[in-house]
Design a protein around this motif. Structure first.
Motif, PDB file in Angstrom:
ATOM      1  N   LYS A  56     -22.957  47.486 -81.849  1.00  0.00           N
ATOM      2  CA  LYS A  56     -24.205  46.757 -82.109  1.00  0.00           C
ATOM      3  C   LYS A  56     -24.364  46.477 -83.604  1.00  0.00           C
ATOM      4  O   LYS A  56     -24.644  45.338 -84.009  1.00  0.00           O
ATOM      5  N   ILE A  57     -24.178  47.501 -84.434  1.00  0.00           N
ATOM      6  CA  ILE A  57     -24.359  47.353 -85.877  1.00  0.00           C
ATOM      7  C   ILE A  57     -23.231  46.512 -86.478  1.00  0.00           C
ATOM      8  O   ILE A  57     -23.461  45.610 -87.292  1.00  0.00           O
ATOM      9  N   LEU A  58     -22.006  46.790 -86.062  1.00  0.00           N
ATOM     10  CA  LEU A  58     -20.855  46.084 -86.630  1.00  0.00           C
ATOM     11  C   LEU A  58     -20.907  44.591 -86.314  1.00  0.00           C
ATOM     12  O   LEU A  58     -20.537  43.756 -87.145  1.00  0.00           O
ATOM     13  N   SER A  59     -21.374  44.253 -85.126  1.00  0.00           N
ATOM     14  CA  SER A  59     -21.456  42.838 -84.734  1.00  0.00           C
ATOM     15  C   SER A  59     -22.462  42.066 -85.573  1.00  0.00           C
ATOM     16  O   SER A  59     -22.365  40.843 -85.703  1.00  0.00           O
ATOM     17  N   LYS A  60     -23.414  42.757 -86.158  1.00  0.00           N
ATOM     18  CA  LYS A  60     -24.379  42.093 -87.036  1.00  0.00           C
ATOM     19  C   LYS A  60     -23.709  41.650 -88.337  1.00  0.00           C
ATOM     20  O   LYS A  60     -24.063  40.626 -88.910  1.00  0.00           O
ATOM     21  N   PHE A  61     -22.749  42.431 -88.798  1.00  0.00           N
ATOM     22  CA  PHE A  61     -22.026  42.070 -90.009  1.00  0.00           C
ATOM     23  C   PHE A  61     -20.899  41.075 -89.728  1.00  0.00           C
ATOM     24  O   PHE A  61     -20.597  40.213 -90.548  1.00  0.00           O
ATOM     25  N   PHE A  62     -20.271  41.227 -88.546  1.00  0.00           N
ATOM     26  CA  PHE A  62     -19.107  40.410 -88.212  1.00  0.00           C
ATOM     27  C   PHE A  62     -19.297  39.737 -86.848  1.00  0.00           C
ATOM     28  O   PHE A  62     -18.582  40.050 -85.889  1.00  0.00           O
ATOM     29  N   PRO A  63     -20.269  38.821 -86.731  1.00  0.00           N
ATOM     30  CA  PRO A  63     -20.550  38.207 -85.424  1.00  0.00           C
ATOM     31  C   PRO A  63     -19.367  37.437 -84.855  1.00  0.00           C
ATOM     32  O   PRO A  63     -19.222  37.328 -83.631  1.00  0.00           O
ATOM     33  N   GLU A  64     -18.496  36.928 -85.729  1.00  0.00           N
ATOM     34  CA  GLU A  64     -17.337  36.181 -85.246  1.00  0.00           C
ATOM     35  C   GLU A  64     -16.318  37.073 -84.543  1.00  0.00           C
ATOM     36  O   GLU A  64     -15.420  36.592 -83.849  1.00  0.00           O
ATOM     37  N   LEU A  65     -16.467  38.395 -84.728  1.00  0.00           N
ATOM     38  CA  LEU A  65     -15.547  39.343 -84.094  1.00  0.00           C
ATOM     39  C   LEU A  65     -16.199  40.091 -82.929  1.00  0.00           C
ATOM     40  O   LEU A  65     -15.660  41.091 -82.446  1.00  0.00           O
TER      41      LEU A  65
END
Length: 487
Positions: A56-65
């Motif tokens: 959840k948190i990581l996708s906020k920084f790297f939405p393309e991934l």
């Protein structure tokens, strides 16, 4: 989302950030704009596993991934030796331990290394991927994560001057035909600077290009690592909420052992994203340059490095301080670059009064002598039965100092535990029993007898293995060794 450099106008994508690690001129990448976590999203995290929270948190920084991230997190944390990758343990009224050492190498660095490995497998180009690290803990985690992975090669540089015996054993026996570790003569600061300078040099970049290789710096200076470290703090807060230890929106403190400021800068970013953090208390050992900066606004490298029993804190310059300077200066990349150059060439710099007020509003700091650390570890063990490593012992000393001076302060405090105590068996044994042994494995046996704490399988198995890597090089040879490894 785009990312910018702390030292220039360079702007890159999230994928580039993970692959590059450092900007073209040696600066660090930060988000162009920080994402936020809403109250509704925080509520949803209460029912999530650690892997789901991380995604959840990581996708906020790297939405393309986003498509790769959830499976990368679930696969990575399934290899950890606990149901919860980062359990929160209640130590006393209002005091909790956040354990980050349940990964395959018993270090908090595992929390990011194994996830990044999985993401890189999914997105990296069809060329050699050279993963380079510059400290004992990051080096061991990188080699363990990337061992025997097709297309990946891991090279761990680490200082030979600040290393626990068990750390040295771990680095020396590492399995995998695609990994290598080399000790570098000199301090941890000198080793990290030599590696960072090499990676930023045109010579090494040309060598990588000629070999069709991607150079990936595995360190908290790589924002991919920083982002994953941010997850700890959200997860700890969610655990406090779900166990009804705090009310929604209640502010808490974190106490963090700090060598390179990596975990602390991630806590700072979590706060910027909306997490209710009141104070981030940074703990140093006798190498107190960082603590003094956070207390005074002046950074100086005049102190001689002291080798201690908490080697991850044996540093004079905390490289992630650059990110803090960048933020409090109003994101002034030219000023940040000037200050980093001044620190390197003159050994000091100072921030303005306004900048220091911004730092002091969020950060607090303290340091612990060797005797302080031992006393803190002993007192906690006797009072609660909890055993901690030496780095965490420094954080405990800083926490206790605050508690004693602020007896009426009821703010909950979470102390970050960064390594399994068995990574420092002789030092931990001495702290909790007063017994002193020279052999690491005898220390493990006696520490187990004294604490009944389970010995991690990965450390227990080391006794029967022979060392593979024993090379020690001069820091001037780092570029040459890296060029040979790239080939």
């Amino acid at each position: 989302m785009k990312f910018v450099s702390t030292r220039s106008s360079e702007k890159v994508t999230g994928t580039d950030v993970i692959l590059k690690g450092l900007s073209a001129n040696g600066g660090l990448f930060v988000p162009e704009k920080f994402p936020t976590v809403s109250e509704e999203e925080m509520d949803a995290m209460l029912e999530m596993s650690y892997a789901e929270r991380a995604a959840k948190i990581l996708s906020k920084f790297f939405p393309e991934l986003a498509k790769e991230i959830l499976s990368a997190c679930e696969s990575a944390y399934s290899s950890f030796g606990a149901d919860d990758a980062a359990p929160l343990v209640r130590l006393d009224d209002g005091v909790y331990m956040l354990e980050l050492f349940h990964g395959p190498s018993c270090s908090y660095k595992d929390m990011s290394a194994f996830v990044l490995k999985n993401i890189l497998k999914a997105v990296a180009a069809e060329k050699k991927k050279i993963v380079v690290s510059s400290s004992a803990e990051s080096g061991k985690s990188a080699m363990e994560a990337f061992k025997n992975e097709d297309g990946f090669f891991a090279l761990a540089f680490y200082s030979n001057e600040s290393l626990a015996k068990m750390q040295k054993i771990q680095l020396g026996i590492q399995e995998g035909g695609n990994v290598l570790s080399e000790a570098v003569k000199g301090t941890p600061d000198a080793c990290a600077s030599a590696v960072r300078d090499a990676l930023a040099s045109s010579e090494i970049k040309t060598s990588a290009q000629e070999a069709s290789a991607e150079l990936i710096y595995f360190s908290s200076q790589n924002f991919g690592v920083t982002a994953l470290q941010t997850v700890y703090f959200f997860s700890a807060y969610a655990d406090l909420l779900s166990s009804e230890q705090i009310e929604k929106g209640e502010e808490i403190d974190f106490v963090i052992p700090c060598g390179n400021l990596g975990n602390a800068i991630s806590a700072f970013y979590a706060r910027k994203m909306g997490l209710p953090i009141r104070k981030i208390r940074c703990a140093s050992n006798e190498n107190s340059s960082l603590a003094e900066f956070l207390k005074t606004g002046r950074y100086t490298l005049a102190q001689e490095l002291v080798r201690t029993t908490s080697p991850a804190l044996d540093a004079l310059f905390a490289h992630n301080c650059e990110r803090l300077i960048y933020e409090v200066s109003g994101r002034d990349s030219k000023l940040t670059a000037k200050r980093m150059t001044q620190l390197k060439e003159e050994g000091n710099f100072s921030v303005t009064e306004t900048e220091f007020k911004a730092i002091a509003e969020i950060f607090d700091a303290g340091s612990a002598s060797e005797e302080d650390c031992v006393e803190a570890m002993y007192d906690v063990f006797v009072d609660t039965g909890y055993t901690m490593d030496t780095q965490t012992g420094c954080a405990m000393k800083v926490a206790v100092d605050f508690f004693e001076k602020n007896k009426k302060d009821e703010t909950k405090a979470v102390i970050v535990a960064t390594a399994n105590p068995y990574k420092f068996p002789q030092d931990v044994l001495y702290a909790v029993t007063g017994n002193d042994v020279k052999d690491s494995f005898k220390g493990v046996k006696r520490l187990h007898a004294a604490t009944a704490m389970a010995v991690p399988k990965c450390l227990k198995e080391l006794r029967d293995k022979l060392p593979r890597f024993t090379k020690i090089i001069d820091k001037k040879k780092v570029s040459e060794e890296l060029k040979q490894f790239i080939k």
